[in-house]
Motif scaffolding. Structure first.
Motif, PDB file in Angstrom:
ATOM      1  N   ASN A  76       2.387  -6.371   0.491  1.00  0.00           N
ATOM      2  CA  ASN A  76       1.172  -7.156  -0.090  1.00  0.00           C
ATOM      3  C   ASN A  76       0.447  -7.649   1.142  1.00  0.00           C
ATOM      4  O   ASN A  76      -0.858  -7.484   1.115  1.00  0.00           O
ATOM      5  CB  ASN A  76       0.729  -8.129  -1.593  1.00  0.00           C
ATOM      6  N   SER A 109      -0.741  -4.440   3.460  1.00  0.00           N
ATOM      7  CA  SER A 109      -1.746  -4.131   2.626  1.00  0.00           C
ATOM      8  C   SER A 109      -3.264  -4.703   3.168  1.00  0.00           C
ATOM      9  O   SER A 109      -4.751  -3.881   3.209  1.00  0.00           O
ATOM     10  CB  SER A 109      -1.461  -4.066   1.383  1.00  0.00           C
ATOM     11  N   CYS A 110      -3.557  -6.008   2.926  1.00  0.00           N
ATOM     12  CA  CYS A 110      -4.492  -7.199   2.589  1.00  0.00           C
ATOM     13  C   CYS A 110      -5.098  -6.902   4.519  1.00  0.00           C
ATOM     14  O   CYS A 110      -5.948  -6.449   4.445  1.00  0.00           O
ATOM     15  CB  CYS A 110      -4.536  -7.994   2.555  1.00  0.00           C
ATOM     16  N   THR A 111      -3.980  -6.764   4.774  1.00  0.00           N
ATOM     17  CA  THR A 111      -4.357  -6.782   6.845  1.00  0.00           C
ATOM     18  C   THR A 111      -4.804  -5.511   7.228  1.00  0.00           C
ATOM     19  O   THR A 111      -5.910  -5.287   7.654  1.00  0.00           O
ATOM     20  CB  THR A 111      -3.623  -6.646   7.479  1.00  0.00           C
ATOM     21  N   ARG A 133      -6.279  -3.345   5.173  1.00  0.00           N
ATOM     22  CA  ARG A 133      -7.886  -2.817   4.422  1.00  0.00           C
ATOM     23  C   ARG A 133      -8.985  -3.931   5.086  1.00  0.00           C
ATOM     24  O   ARG A 133      -9.876  -3.762   5.436  1.00  0.00           O
ATOM     25  CB  ARG A 133      -7.376  -3.798   2.859  1.00  0.00           C
ATOM     26  N   SER A 170      -7.132   1.438   5.236  1.00  0.00           N
ATOM     27  CA  SER A 170      -6.488   1.484   4.314  1.00  0.00           C
ATOM     28  C   SER A 170      -6.017   2.595   4.154  1.00  0.00           C
ATOM     29  O   SER A 170      -5.016   2.705   3.322  1.00  0.00           O
ATOM     30  CB  SER A 170      -6.849   0.296   2.622  1.00  0.00           C
TER      31      SER A 170
END
Length: 312
Positions: A293, A296-298, A300, A305
């Motif tokens: 998570n 993924s956030c980083t 994105r 992503s």
């Protein structure tokens, strides 16, 4: 994004892995305390994990469950940063955007593990000593220690035992690079299987389950060596000084394993496994969940992503 060894992508993986592991270990730290007591204190009877935790609280207080938390977290943060960075940078350099395979993941995992062991073993030796300091052991032969903190532990070990003592247990640790290598091989393989070539993010439940399965298999396969590693790091086992270090390490491992089997049977090699499985499986599952998570956030936020998930 460049696939060079020094890349932002590898750095994101390293930071995400370190943050995830530190958070997960903090949550399940008491289980690791129970596991270490059972491995090192041979005279402590193997009981259920709740029973061991209750014994420790009764004899030493609630705070004993978190004794040595800070050095463990420091070691774990450094160790996972190094491992995740090496694993993903070596993987990117090797594959150059191609699809990975289980054999590739295993080889890269072993290489990353060797680098990690050589760099971070002194931290683990110190945190093992600090975590067990002040504990009430059933084995009267265990010598008490008196370290005031991480730096003092380093100084005393170097002064009293020599610099080489900071790498106690290095040989079994090098053998144990199979643990994270097997873990990552299974984890990456299951992840590819679930995606089946589709560039999507796995659900939190999927990540938690495959992280737990991967760690459970790796732990069971390598557990006897983990017990030997803990005993050697604790520094209470006398090794021969009249022979080469490698030969002495091999002899120490053989001696510890044989003595365990003679005293307690084959099951003695797996003393503390219940606590270890509870701690390590839950910790690994939560760590992978947080890692995925955070990464993924980083990615994105960096606008990477879509490309990122096609490669993984």
């Amino acid at each position: 994004m460049s696939f060079a060894v020094f890349s932002y992508e590898a750095l994101v993986h390293a930071v995400s892995g370190a943050m995830g592991s530190v958070t997960a270990m903090t949550v399940f730290f008491p289980l690791d305390t129970a596991r270490l007591r059972l491995q090192v204190d041979e005279h402590r009877k193997a009981k259920s994990t709740p029973a061991i935790l209750a014994e420790i609280i009764k004899e030493e207080g609630l705070s004993a469950l978190y004794r040595g938390w800070f050095p463990v977290i420091c070691s774990l943060c450094c160790s996972n940063f190094v491992y995740f960075y090496c694993f993903h940078s070596l993987k990117a350099s090797w594959l150059k955007g191609k699809q990975s395979a289980p054999s590739t993941d295993l080889i890269i995992g072993i290489a990353a593990g060797v680098v990690n062991v050589l760099l971070t073993t002194p931290l683990w030796v110190v945190n093992t000593r600090l975590k067990l300091q002040g504990s009430k052991f059933r084995n009267a032969d265990i010598r008490p220690t008196n370290y005031s903190g991480i730096l003092d532990a380093f100084a005393q070990i170097i002064r009293d035992e020599g610099v080489g003592a900071l790498w106690n247990g290095t040989f079994p640790s090098l053998l144990l690079v199979l643990n994270p290598a097997i873990q990552f091989m299974i984890y990456e393989g299951l992840k590819r299987h679930l995606k089946r070539g589709v560039p999507r993010e796995l659900s939190s439940v999927e990540v938690f389950i495959i992280g737990a399965v991967a760690k459970a298999v790796a732990t069971i396969v390598t557990y006897p060596l983990q017990t030997v590693q803990s005993i050697l790091r604790f520094g209470q086992f006398s090794e021969s000084t009249n022979e080469p270090k490698l030969l002495s390490s091999i002899r120490a491992i053989k001696c510890l394993l044989v003595n365990r089997v003679r005293k307690y049977g084959m099951l003695g090699l797996f003393k503390g496994l219940e606590a270890k499985l509870l701690q390590t499986v839950l910790t690994a599952a939560l760590m992978f969940l947080l890692y995925e998570n955070i990464a993924s956030c980083t990615f994105r936020a960096m606008g990477l992503s879509s490309k990122h998930y096609k490669r993984r």
